[in-house]
Scaffold this motif. Structure first.
Motif, PDB file in Angstrom:
ATOM      1  N   SER A 120      11.689   2.341  -4.385  1.00 37.07           N
ATOM      2  CA  SER A 120      12.204   3.657  -4.756  1.00 37.07           C
ATOM      3  C   SER A 120      12.373   4.523  -3.510  1.00 37.07           C
ATOM      4  N   THR A 121      13.566   5.078  -3.333  1.00 36.09           N
ATOM      5  CA  THR A 121      13.843   5.965  -2.210  1.00 36.09           C
ATOM      6  C   THR A 121      14.596   7.182  -2.729  1.00 36.09           C
ATOM      7  N   ASP A 157       0.818  -1.209   0.000  1.00 39.17           N
ATOM      8  CA  ASP A 157       0.000   0.000   0.000  1.00 39.17           C
ATOM      9  C   ASP A 157       0.853   1.262   0.000  1.00 39.17           C
ATOM     10  N   ASN A 158       2.142   1.101   0.170  1.00 42.47           N
ATOM     11  CA  ASN A 158       3.083   2.210   0.154  1.00 42.47           C
ATOM     12  C   ASN A 158       3.585   2.402  -1.272  1.00 42.47           C
ATOM     13  N   PRO A 159       3.360   3.560  -1.902  1.00 42.95           N
ATOM     14  CA  PRO A 159       3.783   3.755  -3.296  1.00 42.95           C
ATOM     15  C   PRO A 159       5.290   3.733  -3.496  1.00 42.95           C
ATOM     16  N   GLN A 160       6.059   3.658  -2.411  1.00 46.02           N
ATOM     17  CA  GLN A 160       7.502   3.453  -2.556  1.00 46.02           C
ATOM     18  C   GLN A 160       7.790   2.133  -3.254  1.00 46.02           C
ATOM     19  N   PHE A 161       6.877   1.176  -3.076  1.00 45.05           N
ATOM     20  CA  PHE A 161       7.044  -0.156  -3.653  1.00 45.05           C
ATOM     21  C   PHE A 161       6.050  -0.349  -4.793  1.00 45.05           C
ATOM     22  N   PHE A 162       6.493  -1.071  -5.819  1.00 43.99           N
ATOM     23  CA  PHE A 162       5.607  -1.382  -6.941  1.00 43.99           C
ATOM     24  C   PHE A 162       5.902  -2.800  -7.398  1.00 43.99           C
ATOM     25  N   ASN A 163       4.935  -3.692  -7.223  1.00 38.46           N
ATOM     26  CA  ASN A 163       5.059  -5.061  -7.712  1.00 38.46           C
ATOM     27  C   ASN A 163       4.725  -5.091  -9.195  1.00 38.46           C
TER      28      ASN A 163
END
Length: 484
Positions: free
Chosen positions: A216-217, A186-192
């Protein structure tokens, strides 16, 4: 960075380019003449008005079916299962995914009684785990028991919530259980992104799913490989990160292939901020550890230069084709194909072959016979006898009218000496059709990021998208049966 956001009902007639004779018995001896083409999709079966309404920047392509994948039952080659996207958005996937089955090698198709609940339009809810606005990147496999397992990247419209889902069908794709969630962020930092699912034909009950997950950071980005494994025929799963990458690099288009000796291969596309490569890695301990790439050849960026438009019309074809592997059953022979790019900017079909389980590879060759311009979206399959088929689209029959882009589907096949380009012969599968009528995305016209292709004994069955010329039903999925 690589980050990417990314239709089968019985039809009334067979479009014949030849004749076909397919045995009913499951003896892996299907034979066919020239390609037989079957329209297998039509008007959308999704509920009218389902899903989110169009909004700024979001256009729905109703009654379009794209990105089909195909699997065959390892013990009943006449039984096929396909999954494809239904009602494609210009961004971020489709309203739903549709599954269908065939019991005659792809001559006729029956839509599944219910659909895997990968999205709200597919019947997904918070209660069954499928409460997502869109689904994309669908894949399917069939286990030795005859169960089908399908995969989805399911997400919110904006892509800030992403999940990898799998659904199981104990009756070979006719009905589907509620999906299992392999990974959700649910955190847009991560994308599966871009899952594939593979049943191990040598170890009944074992099924693998692999995908990439972007992190992404402010310090950069990485895109490592995640793997989920089931040992109970796709009922339950365990998930872990299995292959890491340096900062500001990553992989996409992962596909796992098991070999008879227990070796696992993953084919993939690797990128940095400036360079791309087709790679294959190996594991000899069940996926716990992985080798350095044994195949590592330059390839265009996954969403980099678009396929050159022969008309220079400003309406190009999307370039998002990724590597695919096909192993000859019961052997250590593995075939790899991917999209290459020439110095003149045109795209083509590259091929390499391993005879030792992916440890070493032949010098890559160009397979497509396209006389001018580009070839796009290759798929590969191999038979038990060693015949290999590769399909692709090209634009050799384009005309001087810039408003249309005539496009054809072709196949090349080889039965021996396949590391030599001269050993491959080409045949026409279908076309031309107008590629300017397929869905428009932010990175070009979506012919497909992949198509489906399987061996059915002495023949091959392909599933792929074509435009129809009917504004009310612009794009269908067709199946074709052809010999090697």
């Amino acid at each position: 960075m690589i980050r990417r956001f990314r239709a089968l009902l019985p039809a009334a007639a067979i479009l014949l380019t030849g004749t076909v004779a397919l045995p009913a018995a499951a003896d892996d001896s299907a034979t066919a003449g020239p390609a037989v083409v079957r329209p297998v999709s039509g008007i959308s079966p999704l509920a009218a008005g389902c899903g989110l309404p169009p909004a700024d920047g979001y256009t729905l392509n109703s009654n379009t079916e794209v990105l089909p994948m195909l699997a065959r039952d390892p013990n009943r080659p006449q039984h096929l299962v396909t999954v494809y996207q239904q009602d494609r958005w210009n961004r971020y996937g489709s309203n739903g995914a549709v599954t269908a089955t065939s019991d005659d090698y792809g001559l006729t198709w029956q839509q599944s009684t219910n659909l895997p609940a990968f999205s709200q339009c597919n019947g997904g809810t918070s209660a069954n785990g499928g409460d997502y606005a869109v689904t994309t990147d669908n894949w399917v496999t069939v286990t030795p028991s005859g169960a089908a397992v399908a995969a989805s990247l399911s997400m919110s419209r904006a892509g800030d919530v992403t999940a990898i889902l799998v659904a199981r069908s104990g009756d070979g794709g006719r009905t589907w259980d509620a999906p299992s969630t392999l990974q959700r962020d649910d955190n847009p930092q991560f994308f599966n992104d871009r899952p594939t699912v593979t049943a191990d034909p040598y170890h009944p009950g074992v099924v693998y799913a692999v995908w990439d997950r972007i992190d992404s950071t402010d310090a950069g980005w990485v895109q490592p490989i995640y793997l989920a494994k089931s040992t109970d025929d796709g009922r339950t799963w365990t998930t872990s990160k299995v292959y890491d990458v340096p900062n500001n690099s990553g992989v996409i288009g992962t596909q796992l292939v098991p070999l008879p000796d227990g070796t696992l291969l993953i084919g993939m596309h690797h990128e940095t901020d400036t360079e791309g490569a087709t790679q294959v890695i190996r594991s000899t301990d069940g996926g716990a550890t992985w080798s350095a790439p044994t195949l590592n050849v330059p390839a265009p960026l996954a969403v980099g230069p678009r396929i050159p438009d022969p008309d220079n019309s400003g309406d190009p074809v999307r370039n998002a084709s990724l590597p695919l592997l096909a192993a000859q059953p019961g052997t250590q022979v593995v075939n790899a194909t991917w999209q290459s790019q020439e110095a003149d900017g045109t795209f083509h079909v590259a091929y390499s072959r391993s005879a030792d389980g992916g440890q070493t590879w032949s010098t890559p060759i160009r397979l497509d016979k396209t006389p001018t311009g580009s070839a796009a979206v290759p798929a590969v399959a191999a038979s038990k006898t060693g015949t290999v088929a590769v399909t692709y689209y090209d634009f050799r029959n384009n005309t001087t009218d810039p408003a249309t882009l005539p496009t054809d589907m072709w196949a090349v096949t080889c039965s021996s000496n396949c590391a030599k380009a001269s050993a491959w012969r080409e045949q026409h599968i279908e076309g031309p059709f107008d590629a300017r009528k397929v869905p428009l995305t932010s990175v070009g016209r979506l012919l497909g990021d992949y198509t489906g292709l399987v061996s059915v004994g002495n023949a091959f069955t392909a599933v792929y998208g074509v435009s129809t010329g009917d504004a009310a039903n612009p794009v269908d999925v067709h199946s074709a049966i052809f010999t090697g």
